[in-house]
Write an enzyme that holds these catalytic residues in place. Structure first.
Site, PDB file in Angstrom:
ATOM      1  N   ASP A 211      24.595  18.032  -3.265  1.00 18.89           N
ATOM      2  CA  ASP A 211      23.993  19.070  -4.121  1.00 18.89           C
ATOM      3  C   ASP A 211      22.483  19.193  -4.028  1.00 18.89           C
ATOM      4  O   ASP A 211      21.814  19.432  -5.037  1.00 18.89           O
ATOM      5  CB  ASP A 211      24.399  18.860  -5.593  1.00 18.89           C
TER       6      ASP A 211
ATOM      7  N   PRO B  34      25.628  14.895   8.681  1.00 18.09           N
ATOM      8  CA  PRO B  34      26.634  15.220   9.690  1.00 18.09           C
ATOM      9  C   PRO B  34      27.509  16.339   9.144  1.00 18.09           C
ATOM     10  O   PRO B  34      28.027  16.235   8.032  1.00 18.09           O
ATOM     11  CB  PRO B  34      27.440  13.909   9.837  1.00 18.09           C
TER      12      PRO B  34
ATOM     13  N   CYS C  83      35.188  10.998   4.848  1.00 21.75           N
ATOM     14  CA  CYS C  83      35.882  12.253   5.171  1.00 21.75           C
ATOM     15  C   CYS C  83      37.222  12.327   4.436  1.00 21.75           C
ATOM     16  O   CYS C  83      38.042  11.422   4.547  1.00 21.75           O
ATOM     17  CB  CYS C  83      36.099  12.363   6.685  1.00 21.75           C
TER      18      CYS C  83
ATOM     19  N   GLN D  69      27.590   9.843  14.501  1.00 21.79           N
ATOM     20  CA  GLN D  69      28.574   9.358  13.528  1.00 21.79           C
ATOM     21  C   GLN D  69      29.950   9.215  14.155  1.00 21.79           C
ATOM     22  O   GLN D  69      30.443  10.141  14.800  1.00 21.79           O
ATOM     23  CB  GLN D  69      28.667  10.298  12.328  1.00 21.79           C
TER      24      GLN D  69
HETATM   25  C1  LIG Z   1      31.649  22.030   6.874  1.00 18.61           C
HETATM   26  C2  LIG Z   1      31.371  20.588   6.548  1.00 18.61           C
HETATM   27  C3  LIG Z   1      31.506  19.630   7.544  1.00 18.61           C
HETATM   28  C4  LIG Z   1      31.257  18.281   7.238  1.00 18.61           C
HETATM   29  N1  LIG Z   1      31.370  17.358   8.237  1.00 18.61           N
HETATM   30  C5  LIG Z   1      31.070  16.055   7.971  1.00 18.61           C
HETATM   31  C6  LIG Z   1      31.114  15.076   9.001  1.00 18.61           C
HETATM   32  O1  LIG Z   1      31.404  15.350  10.174  1.00 18.61           O
HETATM   33  N2  LIG Z   1      30.806  13.789   8.657  1.00 18.61           N
HETATM   34  C7  LIG Z   1      30.457  13.443   7.378  1.00 18.61           C
HETATM   35  O2  LIG Z   1      30.182  12.264   7.101  1.00 18.61           O
HETATM   36  N3  LIG Z   1      30.406  14.360   6.402  1.00 18.61           N
HETATM   37  C8  LIG Z   1      30.680  15.639   6.672  1.00 18.61           C
HETATM   38  N4  LIG Z   1      30.577  16.575   5.689  1.00 18.61           N
HETATM   39  C9  LIG Z   1      30.040  16.168   4.370  1.00 18.61           C
HETATM   40  C10 LIG Z   1      28.514  16.351   4.323  1.00 18.61           C
HETATM   41  O3  LIG Z   1      27.888  15.523   5.264  1.00 18.61           O
HETATM   42  C11 LIG Z   1      27.979  16.026   2.926  1.00 18.61           C
HETATM   43  O4  LIG Z   1      28.291  14.689   2.632  1.00 18.61           O
HETATM   44  C12 LIG Z   1      28.578  16.923   1.859  1.00 18.61           C
HETATM   45  O5  LIG Z   1      28.592  18.267   2.251  1.00 18.61           O
HETATM   46  C13 LIG Z   1      27.823  16.758   0.530  1.00 18.61           C
HETATM   47  O6  LIG Z   1      26.485  17.176   0.667  1.00 18.61           O
HETATM   48  P1  LIG Z   1      25.997  18.641   0.148  1.00 18.61           P
HETATM   49  O7  LIG Z   1      26.415  18.740  -1.321  1.00 18.61           O
HETATM   50  O8  LIG Z   1      24.520  18.596   0.360  1.00 18.61           O
HETATM   51  O9  LIG Z   1      26.711  19.644   0.980  1.00 18.61           O
HETATM   52  C14 LIG Z   1      30.861  17.897   5.945  1.00 18.61           C
HETATM   53  C15 LIG Z   1      30.726  18.876   4.950  1.00 18.61           C
HETATM   54  C16 LIG Z   1      30.975  20.202   5.241  1.00 18.61           C
HETATM   55  C17 LIG Z   1      30.806  21.218   4.149  1.00 18.61           C
END
Ligand SMILES: Cc1cc2nc3c(=O)[nH]c(=O)nc-3n(C[C@H](O)[C@H](O)[C@H](O)COP(=O)(O)O)c2cc1C
Length: 329
Positions: free
Chosen positions: A202, A16, A100, A70
């Site tokens: 990551d 998400p 969040c 979500q």
């Molecule tokens: C721009 C942005 C928006 C996000 N929006 C949500 C969200 O709506 N709900 C959620 O559970 N996590 C949200 N996240 C977190 C991501 O789902 C994820 O957990 C986080 O980026 C870590 O994963 P990554 O290292 O692969 O980016 C968001 C992250 C970013 C960068």
């Protein structure tokens, strides 16, 4: 317990992402083999009040499956009502946001601050589970901060309260998105619970997904920022997990076609305003690292409408096609 994993066609999910994981983006991710995609988080209050903007986030279609919607909130009964609305709108799975770190969300008692109140988490999961027939999952962080890493405790409580799976983002809430995700926490949660565990944090390259599964034994991986301008990452992950060679990077012409397809989906589904304003960031991500892209990227940020942006995109890709590779003396 619902068997989520066996009903899916792969082990790589789209996270998400607020402002990003809308219907056009999810369709693009699916076209590259994403096995499960999530809407961005939507407010339980907004759903109950029938706020138009909140409903927009749940826009979906027949091809957008399987879909996790979500929700976020702090009150078990309201979250249950919101979950029911989401299920009626086509959710194949309800995910509850417990990670969040945004101030406004935390202040309302929702998101990552829930990790400080295991009793409330138990009531929320039980209440949502009772309200809907579709699977209910939670997305948590490793903990609130470094001195309160409690993902294992929270995951056990979620499982005991009826959750069908748990996603673990291996960062603390106070880390935001900085630093490295701690995959050891994902491994510890996997050891501790019987429900499926989805690992998150990551995954930037297909190999990272393979490493995460090997190091944590998680049941699937969820990709966040690594998918920006890079939706073909799902193809690479699926290829590697199937024991094949990774071969997912599109050539210039293919990349151009992918951008145009995504852009036209954005216009078709979300309207031309969104195709101008919302799409700009995708253009920046899609062209990051390409030769001479900084000029194009600076220019695109100043253009007023879709036509002029399209025009520049065409010119930029044409220039890439005719420019011979730089000869290093
Ligand atoms: C721009 C942005 C928006 C996000 N929006 C949500 C969200 O709506 N709900 C959620 O559970 N996590 C949200 N996240 C977190 C991501 O789902 C994820 O957990 C986080 O980026 C870590 O994963 P990554 O290292 O692969 O980016 C968001 C992250 C970013 C960068």
């Amino acid at each position: 317990m619902v068997d989520i994993i066996n009903s899916l066609r792969g082990k790589a999910f789209l996270a998400p992402l607020a402002g990003i994981s809308n219907l056009p983006f999810r369709l693009m991710a699916r076209s590259f083999g994403c096995a499960l995609a999530y809407t961005e988080m939507v407010s339980s209050n907004g759903l109950i009040r029938k706020a138009d903007k909140t409903y927009e986030y749940l826009q979906t279609c027949a091809e957008d499956k399987p879909l996790g919607m979500q929700i976020f909130g702090a009150e078990p009964q309201l979250l249950a009502k919101a979950a029911l609305i989401a299920a009626e709108r086509g959710a194949d799975l309800i995910d509850i946001n417990m990670g969040c770190p945004v101030k406004k969300v935390i202040k309302s008692g929702a998101g990552a601050i829930l990790m400080k109140d295991p009793g409330l988490i138990a009531r929320i999961v039980a209440s949502v589970k009772k309200a809907v027939a579709v699977p209910v999952t939670v997305k948590i962080r490793s903990g609130w901060n470094r001195s309160s890493i409690n993902a294992v405790e929270i995951a056990r409580i979620a499982e005991d309260s009826g959750a069908d799976a748990v996603t673990v983002h291996g960062r603390t809430a106070d880390q935001g998105y900085s630093g490295m995700a701690d995959w050891k926490v994902i491994a510890a949660v996997k050891e501790a619970v019987h429900i499926p565990v989805f690992g998150n944090g990551d995954i930037w390259h297909p190999q990272d997904a393979v490493r995460m599964i090997a190091q944590t034994s998680c049941d699937a991986v969820m990709v966040g920022r690594g998918v920006l301008g890079n939706p073909w990452i799902f193809t690479g992950i699926n290829q590697l997990l199937a024991g094949r060679r990774e071969d997912c990077k599109p050539g210039l012409e293919q990349r151009y076609e992918i951008i145009k397809k995504h852009w036209s989906l954005e216009a078709e589904i979300c309207g031309s305003r969104s195709a101008t304003r919302n799409f700009r960031k995708h253009l920046l991500w899609y062209t990051k690292g390409l030769e001479g892209s900084s000029r194009f990227r600076n220019l695109v940020s100043t253009l007023p409408d879709r036509e002029s942006m399209l025009n520049e995109l065409d010119k930029y890709f044409l220039s890439l096609a005719v420019t011979p590779p730089e000869i290093i003396p």
